[in-house]
Motif scaffolding. Sequence first.
Motif, PDB file in Angstrom:
ATOM      1  N   ARG A 201       0.836  -1.109  -0.181  1.00  0.00           N
ATOM      2  CA  ARG A 201      -0.080  -0.190  -0.149  1.00  0.00           C
ATOM      3  C   ARG A 201       0.906   1.460  -0.090  1.00  0.00           C
ATOM      4  O   ARG A 201       0.237   2.151   0.081  1.00  0.00           O
ATOM      5  CB  ARG A 201      -0.902   0.101   1.329  1.00  0.00           C
ATOM      6  CG  ARG A 201      -1.892  -0.865   1.255  1.00  0.00           C
ATOM      7  CD  ARG A 201      -2.790  -1.104   2.622  1.00  0.00           C
ATOM      8  NE  ARG A 201      -3.555  -2.064   2.719  1.00  0.00           N
ATOM      9  CZ  ARG A 201      -4.853  -1.664   2.912  1.00  0.00           C
ATOM     10  NH1 ARG A 201      -5.287  -0.625   3.075  1.00  0.00           N
ATOM     11  NH2 ARG A 201      -5.697  -2.848   3.054  1.00  0.00           N
TER      12      ARG A 201
ATOM     13  N   GLU B  70      -0.273   4.473  -2.454  1.00  0.00           N
ATOM     14  CA  GLU B  70      -1.355   4.854  -2.174  1.00  0.00           C
ATOM     15  C   GLU B  70      -1.218   5.647  -0.828  1.00  0.00           C
ATOM     16  O   GLU B  70      -1.923   6.679  -0.745  1.00  0.00           O
ATOM     17  CB  GLU B  70      -2.660   4.010  -1.986  1.00  0.00           C
ATOM     18  CG  GLU B  70      -2.591   2.823  -0.794  1.00  0.00           C
ATOM     19  CD  GLU B  70      -3.552   2.163  -0.662  1.00  0.00           C
ATOM     20  OE1 GLU B  70      -4.565   2.139   0.248  1.00  0.00           O
ATOM     21  OE2 GLU B  70      -3.712   1.064  -1.594  1.00  0.00           O
ATOM     22  N   LEU B  71      -0.503   5.224   0.199  1.00  0.00           N
ATOM     23  CA  LEU B  71      -0.210   5.959   1.247  1.00  0.00           C
ATOM     24  C   LEU B  71       0.525   7.349   1.230  1.00  0.00           C
ATOM     25  O   LEU B  71       0.025   8.504   1.796  1.00  0.00           O
ATOM     26  CB  LEU B  71       0.233   5.057   2.380  1.00  0.00           C
ATOM     27  CG  LEU B  71      -0.523   3.979   2.846  1.00  0.00           C
ATOM     28  CD1 LEU B  71       0.298   2.949   3.765  1.00  0.00           C
ATOM     29  CD2 LEU B  71      -1.820   4.516   3.871  1.00  0.00           C
TER      30      LEU B  71
ATOM     31  N   LYS C  77      -8.642  -2.347   6.326  1.00  0.00           N
ATOM     32  CA  LYS C  77      -9.704  -1.397   6.047  1.00  0.00           C
ATOM     33  C   LYS C  77     -10.141  -0.389   6.879  1.00  0.00           C
ATOM     34  O   LYS C  77     -10.174   0.767   6.123  1.00  0.00           O
ATOM     35  CB  LYS C  77     -10.990  -2.694   5.986  1.00  0.00           C
ATOM     36  CG  LYS C  77     -10.933  -3.631   4.718  1.00  0.00           C
ATOM     37  CD  LYS C  77     -12.160  -4.330   4.991  1.00  0.00           C
ATOM     38  CE  LYS C  77     -12.224  -5.527   3.843  1.00  0.00           C
ATOM     39  NZ  LYS C  77     -13.412  -6.377   4.090  1.00  0.00           N
TER      40      LYS C  77
ATOM     41  N   ALA D  52      -7.261   2.164   5.634  1.00  0.00           N
ATOM     42  CA  ALA D  52      -7.556   2.865   4.469  1.00  0.00           C
ATOM     43  C   ALA D  52      -8.942   3.737   4.578  1.00  0.00           C
ATOM     44  O   ALA D  52      -8.851   4.896   4.068  1.00  0.00           O
ATOM     45  CB  ALA D  52      -8.141   1.834   3.352  1.00  0.00           C
TER      46      ALA D  52
ATOM     47  N   LYS E 187      -8.647   7.787   4.097  1.00  0.00           N
ATOM     48  CA  LYS E 187      -9.574   8.706   3.155  1.00  0.00           C
ATOM     49  C   LYS E 187     -10.107   9.834   3.867  1.00  0.00           C
ATOM     50  O   LYS E 187     -10.366  10.858   3.033  1.00  0.00           O
ATOM     51  CB  LYS E 187     -10.751   7.691   2.813  1.00  0.00           C
ATOM     52  CG  LYS E 187     -11.391   8.115   1.715  1.00  0.00           C
ATOM     53  CD  LYS E 187     -12.461   7.031   1.274  1.00  0.00           C
ATOM     54  CE  LYS E 187     -13.290   7.671   0.339  1.00  0.00           C
ATOM     55  NZ  LYS E 187     -14.371   6.522  -0.483  1.00  0.00           N
TER      56      LYS E 187
END
Length: 149
Positions: free
Chosen positions: A53, A56-57, A140, A143, A147
């Motif tokens: 990840r 995306e992080l 999850k 994330a 977000k």
Amino acid sequence: MLEIGSPAPDVVLEDTDGRAVRLSGDGRAVLVYFLRSTTCPVCNRHVRDLVRRAGELAAAGVRVLVAAPEDPPVAAAWKARRGIPFGVLAGRDGTPHELLGLRKAAFGSVQRSGTLLVDAKGVVRLARGATLPTGGYDGKAIAAAVKEL
């Protein structure tokens, strides 16, 4: 463990290169994953997920750190062996775990694992701690919290 919505403590941690690391103050959010130990297979699986990840992080402006309860040489060797692209925090005067409230459980014999997300303003947005390493990480939940930053 710290509470969601509370300010991150102004503690100075140390990475395996001997550099001082703070949880806030550089204008970025920071995610810290606390390993139970560098030899824990479940914890290593969680770190591999963070590595997957990483893009995306980073795109979300989140700096990732991994906290190991072992001393700096052991943590540095683990980082090199595993090819970890993140900064790794290690213990010197106490562990990063102890400094942030993840004290050992079961009469001081079991290191707890956990996850901490601090936003760019220094406010805790996610805090998990668990005696069993399966409960210290939730991709999850991470994330969703990222977000919302």
